[in-house]
Design an enzyme around this catalytic site. Structure first.
Site, PDB file in Angstrom:
ATOM      1  N   ASP A  52      -8.318   3.768   1.352  1.00 54.02           N
ATOM      2  CA  ASP A  52      -7.263   4.283   2.480  1.00 54.02           C
ATOM      3  C   ASP A  52      -8.070   4.615   3.696  1.00 54.02           C
ATOM      4  OD1 ASP A  52      -5.394   4.880   4.132  1.00 54.02           O
ATOM      5  OD2 ASP A  52      -4.184   6.035   2.437  1.00 54.02           O
TER       6      ASP A  52
ATOM      7  N   CYS B 180       0.753  -1.103  -0.016  1.00 57.22           N
ATOM      8  CA  CYS B 180       0.283  -0.044  -0.189  1.00 57.22           C
ATOM      9  C   CYS B 180       0.898   1.209   0.034  1.00 57.22           C
ATOM     10  CB  CYS B 180      -0.809   0.027   1.261  1.00 57.22           C
ATOM     11  SG  CYS B 180      -0.262  -0.116   2.857  1.00 57.22           S
TER      12      CYS B 180
ATOM     13  N   CYS C 192      -1.244   0.729   7.378  1.00 58.21           N
ATOM     14  CA  CYS C 192      -2.701   0.299   7.635  1.00 58.21           C
ATOM     15  C   CYS C 192      -3.436  -0.784   6.786  1.00 58.21           C
ATOM     16  CB  CYS C 192      -3.623   1.481   7.176  1.00 58.21           C
ATOM     17  SG  CYS C 192      -3.106   3.093   8.087  1.00 58.21           S
ATOM     18  N   ARG C 193      -3.295  -0.499   5.530  1.00 55.26           N
ATOM     19  CA  ARG C 193      -3.766  -1.702   4.860  1.00 55.26           C
ATOM     20  C   ARG C 193      -2.973  -3.012   4.389  1.00 55.26           C
ATOM     21  NH1 ARG C 193      -5.172   2.201  -0.087  1.00 55.26           N
ATOM     22  NH2 ARG C 193      -2.931   3.040   0.849  1.00 55.26           N
ATOM     23  N   SER C 194      -1.638  -2.563   3.784  1.00 50.95           N
ATOM     24  CA  SER C 194      -1.048  -3.967   3.821  1.00 50.95           C
ATOM     25  C   SER C 194      -0.511  -4.692   4.766  1.00 50.95           C
ATOM     26  CB  SER C 194       0.338  -3.392   2.687  1.00 50.95           C
ATOM     27  OG  SER C 194       1.023  -2.730   3.432  1.00 50.95           O
TER      28      SER C 194
ATOM     29  N   ASN D 175       2.416   1.264   4.579  1.00 49.29           N
ATOM     30  CA  ASN D 175       2.816   0.057   4.963  1.00 49.29           C
ATOM     31  C   ASN D 175       2.362   0.097   6.670  1.00 49.29           C
ATOM     32  OD1 ASN D 175       5.604  -2.146   5.461  1.00 49.29           O
ATOM     33  ND2 ASN D 175       3.450  -2.670   5.097  1.00 49.29           N
TER      34      ASN D 175
END
Ligand code: 4NP
Length: 155
Positions: free
Chosen positions: A126, A11, A16-18, A14
Site C-alpha cells: 500500500d 484494494c 491508489c492501487r486498484s 480504491n
C-alpha cells in the site's frame, strides 16, 4: 464466442492501487486489441465517490494514462455475480473478499501478483502512507501483473 470476461480489481480504498491496476489492464488489453469489462473497487467505503489519489493520477499521467475521471466505490455483493474474475491487490483484501463472497458467487477470486512469475502469493504494498516513489513501484507491479493476467485470460 467465449463469454465476455469481466475483471474487477480490488484494494482497500480504491484510490491508489486498484485504479492503477485498472488503468494498466485497460492499456494492456487495448495494446493487444482485446476487450473486457474492467472496473476497480475498494473493500472499504471511506473514499467512495472520490477520484484517485493525486499521486496515483500523476504516476499514471507519466505513463500517458489519464485516470482523473475514475471514481472510487465499495465492493458490493452483486460484483461477485457480475464479474468473472476478482483480483485482490493484497492478502488482506483477498481475505476480506472471501469473507463476503455470497454463496452463489460466480467470480473467481485471486491475488493479482499470482500472475507474476516469482511473485506468487505476494501483496502489492500500500503506497498511501509513503511518498510518490511508492506509486512508481505500484505502477511497475500492476503493469507486470496486467501482462500476466492478459496472457492467462486470453491464451
Ligand atoms: P488503496 O490505498 O487501498 O491502494 O486505495 C489506500 C487508500 C486509502 C486508505 C488506505 C489505503 N485509507 O486508509 O484511507
Amino acid at each position: 464466442m467465449a463469454d465476455q470476461i469481466a475483471v474487477l480489481f480490488v484494494c482497500l480504498g480504491n484510490i491508489c492501487r486498484s485504479p492503477l491496476a485498472e488503468a494498466a489492464f485497460r492499456r494492456e488489453l487495448a495494446g493487444r486489441g482485446l476487450t473486457a469489462t474492467i472496473e476497480s473497487a475498494g473493500t472499504g467505503g471511506w473514499h467512495a465517490g472520490h477520484p484517485p489519489d493525486p499521486r496515483a493520477q500523476r504516476v499514471a499521467r507519466l505513463q500517458g494514462v489519464e485516470i482523473g475521471g475514475y471514481r472510487a466505490r465499495q465492493v458490493v455483493a452483486a460484483d461477485f455475480r457480475a464479474f468473472t474474475h476478482i483480483l485482490a491487490l493484497d492478502s488482506r483484501n483477498l481475505a476480506d473478499l472471501k469473507a463476503q463472497r455470497p454463496r452463489d458467487a460466480a467470480a473467481r477470486i485471486g491475488l493479482l501478483l499470482d500472475h507474476v512469475p516469482g511473485r506468487e502469493g505476494q501483496s502489492v504494498a500500500d503506497p498511501y502512507y509513503g511518498d510518490e516513489a511508492g506509486f512508481l513501484v505500484t505502477w511497475d507491479e500492476v503493469s507486470l501483473a496486467a501482462a500476466g493476467l492478459a496472457r492467462a485470460l486470453f491464451p
